[in-house]
Design a protein around this motif. Sequence first.
Motif, PDB file in Angstrom:
ATOM      1  N   MET A   1       0.753  -1.150  -0.118  1.00  0.00           N
ATOM      2  CA  MET A   1       0.011  -0.030  -0.032  1.00  0.00           C
ATOM      3  C   MET A   1       0.888   1.300   0.100  1.00  0.00           C
ATOM      4  SD  MET A   1      -2.817  -1.343   3.105  1.00  0.00           S
ATOM      5  CE  MET A   1      -3.743   0.187   2.747  1.00  0.00           C
ATOM      6  N   GLY A   2       0.357   2.490  -0.554  1.00  0.00           N
ATOM      7  CA  GLY A   2       0.989   3.582  -0.503  1.00  0.00           C
ATOM      8  C   GLY A   2      -0.018   4.683   0.085  1.00  0.00           C
ATOM      9  N   PHE A   3       0.557   6.008   0.379  1.00  0.00           N
ATOM     10  CA  PHE A   3      -0.451   7.060   0.819  1.00  0.00           C
ATOM     11  C   PHE A   3       0.178   8.417   0.510  1.00  0.00           C
ATOM     12  CE2 PHE A   3       2.421   6.138   4.322  1.00  0.00           C
ATOM     13  CZ  PHE A   3       2.780   7.627   4.756  1.00  0.00           C
ATOM     14  N   ARG A   4      -0.548   9.310   0.178  1.00  0.00           N
ATOM     15  CA  ARG A   4      -0.137  10.506  -0.078  1.00  0.00           C
ATOM     16  C   ARG A   4       0.609  11.418   0.987  1.00  0.00           C
ATOM     17  NH1 ARG A   4      -3.903  15.876  -1.884  1.00  0.00           N
ATOM     18  NH2 ARG A   4      -2.328  17.155  -2.706  1.00  0.00           N
ATOM     19  N   LEU A   5       1.700  11.597   0.824  1.00  0.00           N
ATOM     20  CA  LEU A   5       2.750  12.420   1.580  1.00  0.00           C
ATOM     21  C   LEU A   5       2.796  13.798   1.469  1.00  0.00           C
ATOM     22  CD1 LEU A   5       4.843  11.869   3.931  1.00  0.00           C
ATOM     23  CD2 LEU A   5       6.770  11.729   2.236  1.00  0.00           C
ATOM     24  N   LEU A   6       3.062  14.117   0.145  1.00  0.00           N
ATOM     25  CA  LEU A   6       3.201  15.542  -0.205  1.00  0.00           C
ATOM     26  C   LEU A   6       2.395  15.521  -1.674  1.00  0.00           C
ATOM     27  CD1 LEU A   6       6.795  16.277   0.465  1.00  0.00           C
ATOM     28  CD2 LEU A   6       4.993  17.374   1.675  1.00  0.00           C
ATOM     29  N   ASP A   7       1.998  16.748  -2.129  1.00  0.00           N
ATOM     30  CA  ASP A   7       1.545  17.162  -3.167  1.00  0.00           C
ATOM     31  C   ASP A   7       2.511  16.284  -4.507  1.00  0.00           C
ATOM     32  OD1 ASP A   7      -0.413  18.538  -2.361  1.00  0.00           O
ATOM     33  OD2 ASP A   7       0.529  20.383  -2.807  1.00  0.00           O
TER      34      ASP A   7
END
Length: 218
Positions: A31-37
Motif C-alpha cells: 500500500m501507499g499514501f499521499r505524503l506531499l502533493d
Amino acid sequence: MTPAMAFDRKRAEGALVDVLEGLVGDRIAGMGFRLLDGVIATACHCLPRLQGKVVLPDPDAPGAPPVTVRLRHPATGEVALAALVAADPCSDFALLRALPESVPVPPGAGASFAGIVAGLERLPLARSPLAEQRVSFCTHERRWVEGLARGASITVWDDASRIRRGTSGAPVFDQDGRVVGLVGSNDVRLPSATMCLLAERLPAWALREAAELSERGA
C-alpha cells in the motif's frame, strides 16, 4: 478494551492506494499514501523485484530507465504508473512520483498518476512514538487493525491473521489521526509487525526531494 478512534477512518482511507506487482496483473504488493502533493510514500520492499530482490536505481548510471511502479486507486480501480524517486532499504521507506509521458504505458494502466494523487487526502504527520502508544492502520482489505506501538514494532490486539500480505506500506495512525510511521514486514504467525518511524527514520534528502517535486507540481 479497544480504544475509540478520534479521527474519521473513512477520510483516512481516502488517502490510500494499492501498490501492484509488476507491470501486469492485479496482485497487490503493498500500500501507499499521499505524503506531499504529487508524491506517494510506500514501503521499500513493495517495489518491483528481480529474482527475489528489490530493484533500486543506480545513481551512477546516467540515462538508466526509471524503476516503474503501478498504483491503483481502490475506490475507482484506476491504475497509473509512477517512478521511484528515493528509497531507503534500512528504514524500509520509498517515495514515488509521476512518470514522464514519454515512458510507454502497458495495457490497462492508462490513468494519470497526477489524477489519482489529486483525488487523495494528504495525511497529517506526527512525531513517531518514543514510548508506548496506541496506534491503528487499515489493511489492503480495508479492515482496521489496532495495537500498541513500542519503538519500531507494533503489537496488535487481534489475531495475527488480520495482518496479511499486502498491508506493507500502510500509514500507521496515532489516536489523533496523524501518521507516525508506515507498516513494514510482519510474520503472519505472530501478532506483530515492524514500523518505519517517519520522524526518526525518514531521510532528510528524501523529504527535500519530496518538497521539490511538490513545488514543481509533479
